[in-house]
Motif scaffolding. Sequence first.
Motif, short mmCIF file in Angstrom:
data_model
loop_
_atom_site.label_atom_id
_atom_site.label_comp_id
_atom_site.label_asym_id
_atom_site.label_seq_id
_atom_site.Cartn_x
_atom_site.Cartn_y
_atom_site.Cartn_z
N GLN A 1 9.21 9.40 1.79
CA GLN A 1 9.40 10.86 1.89
C GLN A 1 10.31 11.21 3.06
N ASN A 2 10.13 10.53 4.17
CA ASN A 2 10.96 10.80 5.34
C ASN A 2 12.41 10.38 5.11
N TYR A 3 12.61 9.19 4.55
CA TYR A 3 13.99 8.75 4.30
C TYR A 3 14.71 9.71 3.35
N GLU A 4 14.01 10.14 2.30
CA GLU A 4 14.69 11.05 1.36
C GLU A 4 15.01 12.39 2.02
N ALA A 5 14.21 12.76 3.01
CA ALA A 5 14.47 14.00 3.77
C ALA A 5 15.46 13.76 4.90
N LYS A 6 16.05 12.54 4.94
CA LYS A 6 17.04 12.14 5.96
C LYS A 6 16.43 12.09 7.37
N LYS A 7 15.16 11.66 7.42
CA LYS A 7 14.49 11.51 8.71
C LYS A 7 14.18 10.03 8.95
N PRO A 8 14.53 9.50 10.11
CA PRO A 8 14.21 8.10 10.41
C PRO A 8 12.71 7.86 10.34
N SER A 9 12.35 6.68 9.86
CA SER A 9 10.93 6.37 9.73
C SER A 9 10.77 4.85 9.71
N SER B 1 0.82 -1.22 0.00
CA SER B 1 0.00 0.00 0.00
C SER B 1 0.86 1.27 0.00
N PHE B 2 0.60 2.15 -0.96
CA PHE B 2 1.26 3.46 -0.96
C PHE B 2 0.95 4.22 0.34
N LYS B 3 -0.24 3.97 0.88
CA LYS B 3 -0.62 4.66 2.12
C LYS B 3 0.41 4.39 3.22
N ASN B 4 0.91 3.17 3.27
CA ASN B 4 1.90 2.82 4.28
C ASN B 4 3.33 3.24 3.90
N TRP B 5 3.65 3.17 2.61
CA TRP B 5 5.03 3.41 2.18
C TRP B 5 5.36 4.86 1.84
N LEU B 6 4.36 5.62 1.40
CA LEU B 6 4.65 7.00 0.98
C LEU B 6 5.33 7.83 2.07
N PRO B 7 4.81 7.89 3.29
CA PRO B 7 5.50 8.69 4.31
C PRO B 7 6.90 8.17 4.63
#
Length: 391
Positions: free
Chosen positions: A244-252, A235-241
């Motif tokens: 986005q967070n990883y590319e922004a260098k934020k743990p997720s 599901s994109f609903k689960n993977w999209l954030p």
Amino acid sequence: MATPSNQDAHPTLLIPGPIEVSDEVTRSMAKHAQSHVGMPFVTVFGETLTMLRDLFQTKNPKSQPFVIAGSGTLGWDLVAANLVEPGEDVLVLHTGYFADSFADCFQTYGAKPTQLKAPIGQRPQLPEVEKALKEKKYKAITVTHVDTSTGVLSKVAALSELVQKVSPETLLIVDGVCSIGAEELHFDDMKVDVALTASQKAIGCPPGLSIMMVSERAMDIFKNRKSSPGSYYASFKNWLPIMQNYEAKKPSYFATPPTQLVQALHTALTQLLKGPISERFEKHKQVSERVKKTVSELGLKQLASDPDNQANAMTAIYLPDNMTPPEILPKLMERGVIFAGGLHKEIATKYIRFGHMGVTVTGDENRGEVDKALKALEEGLAEVQKAKGQQ
């Protein structure tokens, strides 16, 4: 069996994926254990996602890359679960085995696939596609850029032009599992909505990662769908954030990524993008032309008989009459070369497949793997024919 690298001696893997990988990629797989939410890994994953934008050639910041643990097949689930709703029609252009499978995937999620089939070794022609698009409203159209069962190359640019003219609301989905990194694909310029691939082919990484680029338009369609995605893991609903967070260098966190594989992908992309990607495409084309010229000189035919339909990443080769893959493949193995047998269910016993992509093509010319393979093919054919009393 000589290997032109620091890896253990092994037969050269020249199937249409997985392929040989560089020493640097191999070493990346031996990276020490890392936390998937620790900053060293988060930084690597974020850089990997950003490099995919250059690989797919998209400048739109709202195009969305995904890297998820799974095979290339997971890409079909991601498309079917998120971008097509139950009951919606999808036009699947058929150039071999993988269109059948993609259609099965759509059906599993409740969509209604219609296949437009071409004879073996060919691709559906644009007038046929235009006729189909005018007869019915399709949510999406899918095309296998390179079908590894036949070695057929589809022309995405021309198809995209037609779709924009006849049915601009239809999403253009490109199955690029065997093409991304070897065949020309300009995500933005060709107005592609989804391009899906996998780590183990022309990108030059071990298997295990499903890789995808999704357009801004396709993401908007997902966000406005009427029903929930038909999958949990896909599901994109689960993977999209997470992406986005990883590319922004934020743990997720949603599900644990394969940290060593992501390290290897980072290394492979760093190597791939060192020079202009256009030069990489041209190198694959040059090597492909040499392979196909030699195949012809050996008196062999390709499944894709028209040069306009022939992929640059691989060659599907008809064997001589009365010869089968189990007879020739062991002869190649004895000479340190691994080809693949046939995959297309109608003719699987009549042909073999030679993958020529990635480091085998773009690496140090001293590797000599293509020349070694062509010599093995010539000698192996002669040996089998001699044993049959055909020389």
